[in-house]
Design an enzyme around this catalytic site. Sequence first.
Site, PDB file in Angstrom:
ATOM      1  N   CYS A  10       2.003   1.925  10.359  1.00 38.48           N
ATOM      2  CA  CYS A  10       1.638   2.774   9.224  1.00 38.48           C
ATOM      3  C   CYS A  10       2.869   3.179   8.389  1.00 38.48           C
ATOM      4  O   CYS A  10       3.550   2.324   7.861  1.00 38.48           O
ATOM      5  CB  CYS A  10       0.841   3.970   9.763  1.00 38.48           C
ATOM      6  SG  CYS A  10      -0.006   4.968   8.531  1.00 38.48           S
ATOM      7  N   HIS A  66       2.097   0.342   6.149  1.00 33.54           N
ATOM      8  CA  HIS A  66       0.968   0.744   5.307  1.00 33.54           C
ATOM      9  C   HIS A  66       1.212   0.268   3.876  1.00 33.54           C
ATOM     10  O   HIS A  66       2.342   0.316   3.385  1.00 33.54           O
ATOM     11  CB  HIS A  66       0.774   2.259   5.337  1.00 33.54           C
ATOM     12  CG  HIS A  66      -0.547   2.658   4.760  1.00 33.54           C
ATOM     13  ND1 HIS A  66      -0.735   2.861   3.412  1.00 33.54           N
ATOM     14  CD2 HIS A  66      -1.758   2.838   5.337  1.00 33.54           C
ATOM     15  CE1 HIS A  66      -2.017   3.153   3.196  1.00 33.54           C
ATOM     16  NE2 HIS A  66      -2.646   3.155   4.348  1.00 33.54           N
TER      17      HIS A  66
END
Length: 395
Positions: free
Chosen positions: A108, A129
Amino acid sequence: MASASPAKKVLVPIANATERIEAVTIIDVLRRAGADVTVASVEKQLRVEACNGVIISDVLIFDCSKSVFDLIALPGGVLGAANLKNNEVLESLVKKQAADGKLYAAICASPAMAFGTWGVLKGLKATGHPLFMEQLASSAIAVESRVQVDGKAVTSRGPGTAMEFAVALVEQLYGKEKADEVSDFLVMRSNHGDEYIITELNPVEWTPNDSPKILVPIANGTEEMEAVMIIDILRRAKANVVVASVEDQLEIVASCKVKLEADVLLDEAANLSYDLIVLPGGLGSAPTFAKSEKLVNMLKKQRDSQRPYGAICASPALVLEPHGLLKGKKATAFPPVSDKLSDTSEIERRVVIDGNLITSKGAGTSMEFALGIVEKFFGRKEAIESAKIMVFVHP
């Protein structure tokens, strides 16, 4: 007979604002594979306020400063990643891990914010991400893979890729056979990133007043990935989720020993009415649910007043079925117990909605299950939007 090799030691650091789906998925999947996972708080206390709820860690990061790990894996969350990045003990552990040629992983926002800042991705292919790809490109060779392995660095994109990421970590530690065994047991889908399909029979509209009020009961032995995905995805969609402990205390120890905290005890929750009551699974907690007269009565009342209710994994077969809550309904359940359903015609389906009932198979179908609920209350567009932000569906 050859003795079993000692368990691989894994460190999963968590912080306030850590992405809880990512953290819990990494911990759960690695523990299932047999790893000895230490959940360490970088805060001053063990109780961490993650993105959409609490996780209670095992130790403080300071207690790990002299420890040796086979893998260090960082969950994400924008503010959570910043909190991890600012921890000096963690920074030196990860830098040493990289220097020693051992596995280190992040998902992420953490590949860019933590690993990138610490310089441990130089010259390596890495992903993260979608919102952090530009930042990542300044400290690594940024690629758009769902999971990227380069040397000893493993990176991934978001809550929707966390299970794939965790299984890739199992493969790095234990080999492909173990990874396949774990992913089969979890009922993971093979077409990662595609739009998901939900089977709906006898469609009725689920129409709550403003924001739907949803009850999620939990107990010792509840499957933590299922509980957390349901709770967190519904909270992301702005539903009003009440997590109720069916034990006599708020803190529960889930099936893979992750410690979670409920908002209220079931006794208190029982005084309110809900637009949906949804049961996570776990072979350990299903009997507790089934034996709770209060919970079973709430479910029966929910059904009789034509309000939505649902269950995943072992719960459709071990809680709903024995109490007659699947009568005249099509459902699906965790494969090892799905033969307990009196109607097995839809058990191959991943998520089944039949009127006001929604059921699903297991941890690997939890995201589709939770998104199916989002879709019933807020529409497909909202559900797909959420799926893309989490990178469950290709953004």
